[in-house]
Design a protein around this motif. Structure first.
Motif, PDB file in Angstrom:
ATOM      1  N   ILE A 156       0.830  -1.202   0.000  1.00 26.41           N
ATOM      2  CA  ILE A 156       0.000   0.000   0.000  1.00 26.41           C
ATOM      3  C   ILE A 156       0.866   1.255   0.000  1.00 26.41           C
ATOM      4  O   ILE A 156       0.615   2.206  -0.754  1.00 26.41           O
ATOM      5  CB  ILE A 156      -0.956  -0.003   1.209  1.00 26.41           C
ATOM      6  N   ARG A 157       1.911   1.269   0.794  1.00 31.81           N
ATOM      7  CA  ARG A 157       2.766   2.461   0.866  1.00 31.81           C
ATOM      8  C   ARG A 157       3.432   2.747  -0.475  1.00 31.81           C
ATOM      9  O   ARG A 157       3.518   3.905  -0.900  1.00 31.81           O
ATOM     10  CB  ARG A 157       3.829   2.283   1.952  1.00 31.81           C
ATOM     11  N   SER A 158       3.905   1.718  -1.165  1.00 29.95           N
ATOM     12  CA  SER A 158       4.565   1.943  -2.452  1.00 29.95           C
ATOM     13  C   SER A 158       3.571   2.430  -3.498  1.00 29.95           C
ATOM     14  O   SER A 158       3.908   3.254  -4.358  1.00 29.95           O
ATOM     15  CB  SER A 158       5.261   0.660  -2.925  1.00 29.95           C
ATOM     16  N   ASN A 159       2.339   1.951  -3.448  1.00 29.55           N
ATOM     17  CA  ASN A 159       1.330   2.382  -4.411  1.00 29.55           C
ATOM     18  C   ASN A 159       0.755   3.758  -4.075  1.00 29.55           C
ATOM     19  O   ASN A 159       0.287   4.456  -4.978  1.00 29.55           O
ATOM     20  CB  ASN A 159       0.229   1.335  -4.521  1.00 29.55           C
ATOM     21  N   ILE A 160       0.784   4.141  -2.817  1.00 32.06           N
ATOM     22  CA  ILE A 160       0.447   5.516  -2.451  1.00 32.06           C
ATOM     23  C   ILE A 160       1.481   6.461  -3.057  1.00 32.06           C
ATOM     24  O   ILE A 160       1.144   7.519  -3.611  1.00 32.06           O
ATOM     25  CB  ILE A 160       0.399   5.681  -0.916  1.00 32.06           C
ATOM     26  N   LYS A 161       2.739   6.067  -2.978  1.00 34.30           N
ATOM     27  CA  LYS A 161       3.822   6.887  -3.532  1.00 34.30           C
ATOM     28  C   LYS A 161       3.669   7.058  -5.045  1.00 34.30           C
ATOM     29  O   LYS A 161       4.011   8.105  -5.595  1.00 34.30           O
ATOM     30  CB  LYS A 161       5.168   6.250  -3.200  1.00 34.30           C
ATOM     31  N   SER A 162       3.140   6.030  -5.732  1.00 35.53           N
ATOM     32  CA  SER A 162       2.931   6.097  -7.174  1.00 35.53           C
ATOM     33  C   SER A 162       1.558   6.646  -7.544  1.00 35.53           C
ATOM     34  O   SER A 162       1.211   6.680  -8.723  1.00 35.53           O
ATOM     35  CB  SER A 162       3.102   4.692  -7.787  1.00 35.53           C
ATOM     36  N   LEU A 225      -6.714  12.003  -7.621  1.00 37.09           N
ATOM     37  CA  LEU A 225      -5.839  12.552  -6.584  1.00 37.09           C
ATOM     38  C   LEU A 225      -5.269  13.904  -7.016  1.00 37.09           C
ATOM     39  O   LEU A 225      -5.096  14.802  -6.193  1.00 37.09           O
ATOM     40  CB  LEU A 225      -4.706  11.568  -6.274  1.00 37.09           C
ATOM     41  N   ALA A 226      -4.961  14.055  -8.324  1.00 38.51           N
ATOM     42  CA  ALA A 226      -4.459  15.342  -8.817  1.00 38.51           C
ATOM     43  C   ALA A 226      -5.512  16.420  -8.622  1.00 38.51           C
ATOM     44  O   ALA A 226      -5.199  17.549  -8.194  1.00 38.51           O
ATOM     45  CB  ALA A 226      -4.076  15.220 -10.288  1.00 38.51           C
ATOM     46  N   MET A 227      -6.779  16.101  -8.921  1.00 38.95           N
ATOM     47  CA  MET A 227      -7.855  17.079  -8.735  1.00 38.95           C
ATOM     48  C   MET A 227      -8.142  17.343  -7.262  1.00 38.95           C
ATOM     49  O   MET A 227      -8.674  18.389  -6.912  1.00 38.95           O
ATOM     50  CB  MET A 227      -9.114  16.606  -9.458  1.00 38.95           C
ATOM     51  N   MET A 228      -7.773  16.393  -6.402  1.00 34.06           N
ATOM     52  CA  MET A 228      -7.903  16.583  -4.959  1.00 34.06           C
ATOM     53  C   MET A 228      -6.706  17.346  -4.387  1.00 34.06           C
ATOM     54  O   MET A 228      -6.708  17.723  -3.216  1.00 34.06           O
ATOM     55  CB  MET A 228      -8.015  15.220  -4.264  1.00 34.06           C
ATOM     56  N   GLY A 229      -5.669  17.544  -5.222  1.00 36.37           N
ATOM     57  CA  GLY A 229      -4.448  18.202  -4.758  1.00 36.37           C
ATOM     58  C   GLY A 229      -3.549  17.277  -3.973  1.00 36.37           C
ATOM     59  O   GLY A 229      -2.725  17.727  -3.166  1.00 36.37           O
ATOM     60  N   LYS A 230      -3.647  15.952  -4.232  1.00 37.66           N
ATOM     61  CA  LYS A 230      -2.893  14.975  -3.450  1.00 37.66           C
ATOM     62  C   LYS A 230      -2.044  14.035  -4.295  1.00 37.66           C
ATOM     63  O   LYS A 230      -1.552  13.042  -3.781  1.00 37.66           O
ATOM     64  CB  LYS A 230      -3.850  14.151  -2.582  1.00 37.66           C
ATOM     65  N   MET A 231      -1.887  14.304  -5.586  1.00 34.02           N
ATOM     66  CA  MET A 231      -1.056  13.426  -6.409  1.00 34.02           C
ATOM     67  C   MET A 231       0.413  13.592  -6.036  1.00 34.02           C
ATOM     68  O   MET A 231       0.916  14.706  -5.916  1.00 34.02           O
ATOM     69  CB  MET A 231      -1.231  13.721  -7.896  1.00 34.02           C
ATOM     70  N   LYS A 232       1.103  12.471  -5.858  1.00 34.58           N
ATOM     71  CA  LYS A 232       2.512  12.483  -5.491  1.00 34.58           C
ATOM     72  C   LYS A 232       3.421  12.259  -6.695  1.00 34.58           C
ATOM     73  O   LYS A 232       4.633  12.271  -6.566  1.00 34.58           O
ATOM     74  CB  LYS A 232       2.783  11.407  -4.430  1.00 34.58           C
TER      75      LYS A 232
END
Length: 372
Positions: A156-162, A225-232
């Motif tokens: 989960i952590r690695s996919n959050i990062k991506s 996530l980009a539209m939420m302002g959270k894309m990493k």
């Protein structure tokens, strides 16, 4: 004499004010690492625990305990009658909730979890496609993976990062649930064996309140996530370029999106919310045509094609969120803060379906490299 009295009073006060609690010996405690919830044919839930096994002679590395129960505390007491150690919840890594159960609402589970001070609020909330118990059983036999709890945690952590899944922990889900005008989201995972045995992330669960109402995949999630302002940052694979622009062995173009700037504004026109979302994506070409130097015109063409494709994905996601009645971006929360008079006159759950979105996407390729 005065100093002696002060010293004695200090000792007495220290003894009387000292706290105490039940002794918990580590070697005798069975720390739960994962909790699974799923629906059954009865009114009860099927609840599962995994507890690490420290005995090196044991065949399995985790102890899996499961039973039907109507409440989490009821199941914990059942587990304590089965486990060789005292079951404790202070090290839980994930709460796995079956999608069919999540569609009925999960706030009652989250509330019980938060009431217990030993349950960590930083544990991940994960939605499973299929039975959590069957997933945990299968993971026990995957000898090429770490302990199931640590394997899923790192996955989960690695996919959050991506940016393939959102980051949703207990406290985050609860905060969004109680905030007016914004809905929670959570990662979705499933057990799979056709790509090498393991667990696969499949996308994002959309909630309306605490009820799961829809799902989007891992290609759509980064742009939500980009539209939420959270894309990493993420890798985007486009198949839109014409075949004549590609070599025979290339079927698309891969971009590394490493920087995202979002601008979002909301206005009320004719008693209807108008939302303008602008995404500026900075990217580099990770894979396309080999042995080529791209001129500025061709690079601009690539940027335009991919910008149009991402814009379509964003519009598709927004339309879907309106259809299922989920507001993960928090448009309602913005309206509540900036247009409170309008907010007070509408039922946001209904009004969200009438929001007009205007999405603008600009992809800027800062580097494409060359191989010769």
């Amino acid at each position: 004499m005065k100093k002696t009295i002060i010293f004695l009073l200090t000792i007495i006060m220290t003894i009387n004010l000292s706290g105490c609690w039940d002794q918990k010996i580590y070697e005798k405690s069975g720390f739960v690492l994962q909790v699974g919830f799923e629906s059954t044919s009865t009114k009860d839930m099927l609840i599962s625990f995994t507890i690490p096994v420290v005995d090196l002679t044991a065949k399995e590395r985790t102890e899996l305990i499961y039973s039907n129960a109507g409440m989490l505390r009821e199941f914990r007491e059942k587990a304590r009658k089965t486990s060789a150690k005292v079951v404790e919840g202070g090290k839980i890594q994930q709460f796995l909730i079956e999608d069919s159960l999540a569609s009925k609402g999960i706030n009652n589970l989250i509330e019980v979890i938060e009431r217990d001070s030993t349950d960590p609020p930083t544990a991940f909330v994960l939605i499973t496609e299929g039975s959590p118990k069957e997933m945990l059983e299968a993971l026990q036999g995957f000898g090429d993976k770490p302990l199931p709890a640590f394997y899923i945690h790192d996955l989960i952590r690695s996919n959050i990062k991506s940016s393939y899944v959102p980051e949703t922990k207990i406290f985050q889900f609860s905060t969004l649930y109680f905030a007016p005008g914004i809905d929670p989201v959570a990662p979705i995972i499933k057990l799979q064996t056709d790509k090498g045995k393991g667990v696969e992330v499949t996308g994002t669960a959309l909630f309306s309140g605490d009820k799961l109402v829809g799902k989007i995949d891992t290609k759509e999630t980064p742009f939500l996530l980009a539209m939420m302002g959270k894309m990493k940052g993420t890798v985007f694979v486009s198949k839109r370029l014409q075949e004549k622009e590609l070599e025979n062995n290339k079927k698309g173009c891969a971009l590394n999106i490493n920087k995202v700037k979002r601008k979002l504004s909301v206005e009320i026109l004719d008693n209807k919310p108008i939302v303008n979302i602008s995404l500026n994506l900075n990217a580099t070409v990770a894979e396309f045509k080999w042995n080529e130097m791209y001129d500025s015109d061709f690079q601009q063409h690539i940027e335009e094609v991919i910008s149009a494709e991402i814009k379509e994905i964003c519009e598709k996601v927004l339309k879907y969120t309106q259809e299922v009645g989920s507001d993960p971006i928090g448009i309602g929360d913005i309206i509540r803060a900036k247009h409170n008079n309008y907010w007070k006159t509408v039922n946001w759950e209904n009004a969200y379906k009438d929001v007009v979105f205007d999405v603008n996407v600009n992809v800027n390729i800062s580097n494409h490299g060359v191989i010769r």
